[in-house]
Design a protein around this motif. Structure first.
Motif, short mmCIF file in Angstrom:
data_model
loop_
_atom_site.label_atom_id
_atom_site.label_comp_id
_atom_site.label_asym_id
_atom_site.label_seq_id
_atom_site.Cartn_x
_atom_site.Cartn_y
_atom_site.Cartn_z
N GLN A 1 -8.71 2.98 -4.83
CA GLN A 1 -7.75 3.00 -5.93
C GLN A 1 -6.71 1.89 -5.78
N TYR A 2 -6.30 1.63 -4.54
CA TYR A 2 -5.30 0.59 -4.28
C TYR A 2 -5.81 -0.79 -4.66
N TYR B 1 0.82 -1.22 0.00
CA TYR B 1 0.00 0.00 0.00
C TYR B 1 0.86 1.27 0.00
N PRO B 2 1.84 1.42 0.92
CA PRO B 2 2.71 2.60 0.84
C PRO B 2 3.47 2.69 -0.48
N ILE B 3 3.89 1.54 -1.03
CA ILE B 3 4.59 1.56 -2.31
C ILE B 3 3.65 2.07 -3.40
N PHE B 4 2.40 1.62 -3.37
CA PHE B 4 1.39 2.11 -4.32
C PHE B 4 1.21 3.63 -4.19
N LEU B 5 1.15 4.11 -2.96
CA LEU B 5 0.99 5.55 -2.74
C LEU B 5 2.15 6.33 -3.34
N MET B 6 3.36 5.78 -3.21
CA MET B 6 4.55 6.47 -3.73
C MET B 6 4.64 6.38 -5.25
N GLU B 7 4.40 5.19 -5.79
CA GLU B 7 4.63 4.97 -7.22
C GLU B 7 3.47 5.45 -8.10
N ILE C 1 -8.48 9.92 -14.54
CA ILE C 1 -8.63 11.01 -13.58
C ILE C 1 -9.76 10.74 -12.59
N GLU C 2 -10.82 10.04 -13.04
CA GLU C 2 -11.94 9.76 -12.14
C GLU C 2 -11.53 8.89 -10.96
N ASP C 3 -10.41 8.19 -11.10
CA ASP C 3 -9.93 7.35 -10.01
C ASP C 3 -9.34 8.16 -8.87
N TRP C 4 -9.03 9.43 -9.14
CA TRP C 4 -8.28 10.20 -8.14
C TRP C 4 -8.99 11.44 -7.65
N VAL C 5 -9.94 11.96 -8.38
CA VAL C 5 -10.60 13.18 -7.96
C VAL C 5 -12.06 12.89 -7.72
N TYR D 1 -3.77 -5.73 2.62
CA TYR D 1 -3.38 -6.76 1.65
C TYR D 1 -4.50 -7.79 1.49
N GLN D 2 -5.18 -8.09 2.58
CA GLN D 2 -6.29 -9.05 2.52
C GLN D 2 -7.41 -8.53 1.63
N LEU D 3 -7.72 -7.24 1.73
CA LEU D 3 -8.76 -6.65 0.87
C LEU D 3 -8.40 -6.81 -0.60
N LYS D 4 -7.15 -6.52 -0.93
CA LYS D 4 -6.73 -6.55 -2.33
C LYS D 4 -6.61 -7.97 -2.87
N SER D 5 -6.13 -8.89 -2.05
CA SER D 5 -5.87 -10.25 -2.55
C SER D 5 -7.10 -11.15 -2.48
N LYS D 6 -7.96 -10.96 -1.46
CA LYS D 6 -9.08 -11.87 -1.27
C LYS D 6 -10.43 -11.29 -1.69
N HIS D 7 -10.54 -9.97 -1.76
CA HIS D 7 -11.83 -9.36 -2.09
C HIS D 7 -11.68 -8.28 -3.17
N PRO D 8 -11.03 -8.59 -4.30
CA PRO D 8 -10.79 -7.54 -5.31
C PRO D 8 -12.06 -7.00 -5.94
N LYS D 9 -13.14 -7.78 -5.95
CA LYS D 9 -14.38 -7.34 -6.58
C LYS D 9 -15.41 -6.87 -5.56
N SER D 10 -15.40 -7.46 -4.39
CA SER D 10 -16.46 -7.18 -3.42
C SER D 10 -15.94 -6.50 -2.16
#
Length: 440
Positions: free
Chosen positions: A184-185, A122-128, A196-200, A156-165
């Protein structure tokens, strides 16, 4: 000091090689943690943060086949030189460091340790990614909130186990008021463009005069306000939240099924009560609802076919609404299941729970009706026997009070059986017990 540093480097080299022999971190997680701790300990002794550029000096040593005193001394000299450069550099605030990282496209593996942030996805995503589209102050606020919450595993659990829900999970509802970029993550795919809709947020699109577009894609900000969002980071971690569960024992009748690409499924309908139907909405996971529908054979298969067809065709965030009566001619009554549910709550900025006003509930567990009925009957029988035992004992103490000279009315009142029904129940239970009987 040099001898101690040599000893530390030699021990680090030994641990690193032992980890390689065992097959890497996957084969010995504890040893891997020891290696990481040793790296931080060595760098700290030189006054260095565990940034990637500093770790590379240790990795260069560890990747050698063997080491000598000369090699150890050379590594120490390199670390001392890095420490001099680090300590002689300008002292930057956290915000200035992030601004520098953005301008010079510095690696998050070098910057995050400087900020005291774990190099997690998550922090890496925020930076990159996020830092290219929002002001560094917004990222810094997110880092501060993340440090207070210490929820790296949950993210990490949200992203890996629940990407759609993920929006239907308890974790998301607890963390979202404090971490602004969770959506966004979880949705981010490095192989897809960022829009742009992903960020504003929609309500601030019209004030972003500094934004430029190219084929609907946003270019990074050159400058902007301190944050694109209205609220600051929270002052404290969220309060512990314990949902209040209940079990729906009336049959749920499905009228509509609504779903979109990035959420779970919302079922609208009513409870099939005898007197007056009670309307409600239930939030399911996709797979959870599919398993339920499959049980209902012919009726369920019709719903399932139409549901799957529309699910495959759904695009973007536009919801799909399936009205069963319009599409299939009838509603679906789920009379073979009970549902353990709780009412969703949001958190205010102080971490206080605020109940939702709508009759919307999250389905925590699907219960097979026949099995649950059997369990409830057995439990009720056990509680009833305990209650009978309690009431019968009241009659025994009532008789003792009579023998001690207490009046009948007073004895009944003292033992809580002054009501006619209670007294007769106690008397009958006493009679059965007195004559060797037993209530099954």
């Amino acid at each position: 000091m040099s001898h101690q540093q040599e000893a530390d480097l030699l021990e680090y080299f030994r641990q690193y090689k032992l980890l390689e022999e065992k097959g890497g971190p996957e084969q010995d997680g504890d040893l891997f943690e020891e290696v990481l701790a040793k790296e931080e300990e060595i760098l700290q002794s030189f006054g260095l943060p565990p940034a990637l550029k500093h770790l590379k000096l240790l990795h260069k040593l560890a990747n050698r086949k063997s080491v000598t005193v000369a090699v150890l001394q050379k590594t120490i000299a390199a670390l001392q030189k890095a420490a001099e450069a680090h300590l002689s550099g300008p002292v930057l605030t956290d915000l200035e460091l992030l601004q520098k990282a953005k301008e010079e496209e510095l690696s998050p593996y070098d910057i995050l340790p400087e900020l005291g942030i774990i190099t997690h996805t998550y922090p890496i995503f925020l930076m990159e990614v996020a830092l290219n589209f929002v002001h560094p102050q917004a990222i810094l606020d997110e880092f501060y909130a993340l440090k207070r919450l210490d929820c790296y595993g949950e993210l990490y659990q949200l992203k890996s186990k629940h990407p759609k829900s993920f929006k239907r999970t308890k974790l998301y509802k607890q963390l979202k008021p404090y971490l602004k970029f969770i959506d966004q993550y979880v949705r981010y795919n490095p192989d897809e463009p960022v829009f742009i809709e992903d960020w504003v947020e929609e309500e601030v699109l019209d004030i972003a005069e500094g934004l430029t577009y190219k084929e609907d894609m946003a270019k990074p900000y050159d400058s902007g306000p301190a944050s694109l969002f209205d609220e600051p980071a929270p002052a404290k971690a969220p309060a512990a939240w314990n949902p209040k569960y209940t079990v729906l024992t009336d049959s749920v009748v499905i009228e509509e099924i609504m779903f979109s690409r990035d959420s779970g499924v919302t079922v609208s309908g009513h409870l099939a009560q005898y007197y007056r139907p009670t309307r409600l909405m239930l939030g399911f996971e996709f797979d959870q609802l599919l398993e339920v529908i499959q049980v209902y054979r012919a009726d369920g298969q019709d719903v399932l076919l139409y549901f799957n067809k529309n699910r495959q065709q759904v695009a973007g965030d536009e919801p799909v609404i399936l009205n069963l009566k319009d599409k299939l001619g009838k509603e679906l009554c789920l009379d073979q299941h009970y549902f353990k549910i709780y009412k969703s709550e949001s958190l205010d900025r102080e971490g206080n729970a605020l109940p939702m006003e709508e009759e919307f509930y999250i389905v925590e567990e699907v219960l097979e009706k026949a099995k649950h009925d059997q369990q409830e009957v057995q439990q009720a029988k056990g509680e009833l026997h305990g209650l009978f035992h309690h009431v019968r004992n009241h009659y025994y103490t009532y008789l003792n009070d009579l023998r001690s000279g207490m009046s009948d009315a007073q004895a009944r009142k003292e033992n809580g059986i002054d009501d006619y029904v209670k007294f007769e129940l106690a008397r009958l239970l006493y009679t059965i017990d007195k004559h060797g009987g037993k209530i099954d």
